[in-house]
Scaffold this motif. Structure first.
Motif, short mmCIF file in Angstrom:
data_model
loop_
_atom_site.label_atom_id
_atom_site.label_comp_id
_atom_site.label_asym_id
_atom_site.label_seq_id
_atom_site.Cartn_x
_atom_site.Cartn_y
_atom_site.Cartn_z
N ASP A 43 30.79 54.11 47.54
CA ASP A 43 31.90 54.80 48.19
C ASP A 43 33.25 54.41 47.59
N PHE A 44 33.31 53.29 46.88
CA PHE A 44 34.56 52.88 46.23
C PHE A 44 34.88 53.77 45.04
N GLY A 45 33.93 54.49 44.49
CA GLY A 45 34.15 55.35 43.34
C GLY A 45 33.58 54.73 42.09
N TYR B 107 10.74 46.03 53.97
CA TYR B 107 11.42 47.27 54.37
C TYR B 107 12.83 46.99 54.88
N VAL B 108 12.97 45.93 55.62
CA VAL B 108 14.30 45.55 56.12
C VAL B 108 15.20 45.16 54.94
N LYS B 109 14.64 44.42 54.00
CA LYS B 109 15.40 43.99 52.83
C LYS B 109 15.87 45.20 52.02
N ARG B 110 14.99 46.18 51.81
CA ARG B 110 15.36 47.40 51.08
C ARG B 110 16.44 48.19 51.82
N GLY B 111 16.33 48.23 53.13
CA GLY B 111 17.33 48.93 53.94
C GLY B 111 18.70 48.30 53.81
N VAL B 112 18.76 46.97 53.85
CA VAL B 112 20.05 46.27 53.71
C VAL B 112 20.62 46.48 52.32
N GLN B 113 19.78 46.40 51.29
CA GLN B 113 20.25 46.61 49.92
C GLN B 113 20.75 48.03 49.74
N GLY B 114 20.08 49.00 50.36
CA GLY B 114 20.53 50.39 50.26
C GLY B 114 21.89 50.59 50.91
N ARG B 115 22.12 49.92 52.03
CA ARG B 115 23.43 50.02 52.69
C ARG B 115 24.52 49.40 51.83
N TRP B 116 24.22 48.28 51.18
CA TRP B 116 25.21 47.65 50.29
C TRP B 116 25.52 48.57 49.11
N LYS B 117 24.51 49.18 48.53
CA LYS B 117 24.73 50.07 47.40
C LYS B 117 25.54 51.28 47.82
N SER B 118 25.23 51.82 48.98
CA SER B 118 25.97 52.97 49.48
C SER B 118 27.43 52.62 49.72
N ALA B 119 27.68 51.44 50.27
CA ALA B 119 29.06 51.01 50.52
C ALA B 119 29.81 50.80 49.22
N SER B 120 29.17 50.23 48.20
CA SER B 120 29.86 50.02 46.92
C SER B 120 30.05 51.33 46.16
#
Length: 105
Positions: free
Chosen positions: A44-46, A29-42
């Motif tokens: 945001d670049f468009g 669950y922690v791993k999925r949460g971190v990956q989701g944050r990375w995807k969300s941040a990338s």
């Protein structure tokens, strides 16, 4: 008193095993949460460039007008008769690029 000390060590060991078990169970669950944050941040670049999803339509148009003038003249130079050639080159070039590039579908 000796019996009580052994019971305390056993209680701490059981609590440590429970905490480690919970951490191991939560790692996905922690791993999925971190990956989701990375995807969300990338995201945001468009839109990112991907050659599989690029639609391009570009028209290149080149128009060239050129002119060359060659002249031959007879002349006397230092007492000798001869022929000299002269050349003049002129060129006008117009290049046009029109079209669009769209990223994504």
């Amino acid at each position: 008193m000796l019996n009580r000390r052994g019971q305390t060590i056993l209680e701490y060991t059981v609590i440590l095993i429970i905490i480690l078990g919970v951490m191991i169970a939560m790692k996905d669950y922690v791993k999925r949460g971190v990956q989701g944050r990375w995807k969300s941040a990338s995201d945001d670049f468009g839109d990112q460039y991907d050659p599989r999803f690029v639609n391009s339509s570009i028209l290149y148009k080149t128009q060239v007008n050129s002119e060359s003038i060659v002249s031959v003249s007879n002349a006397i130079f230092n007492g000798e008769r001869g022929q000299w050639t002269g050349r003049v080159d002129m060129a006008n070039t117009i290049e046009t690029k029109a079209g669009n590039t769209q990223i994504g579908e």
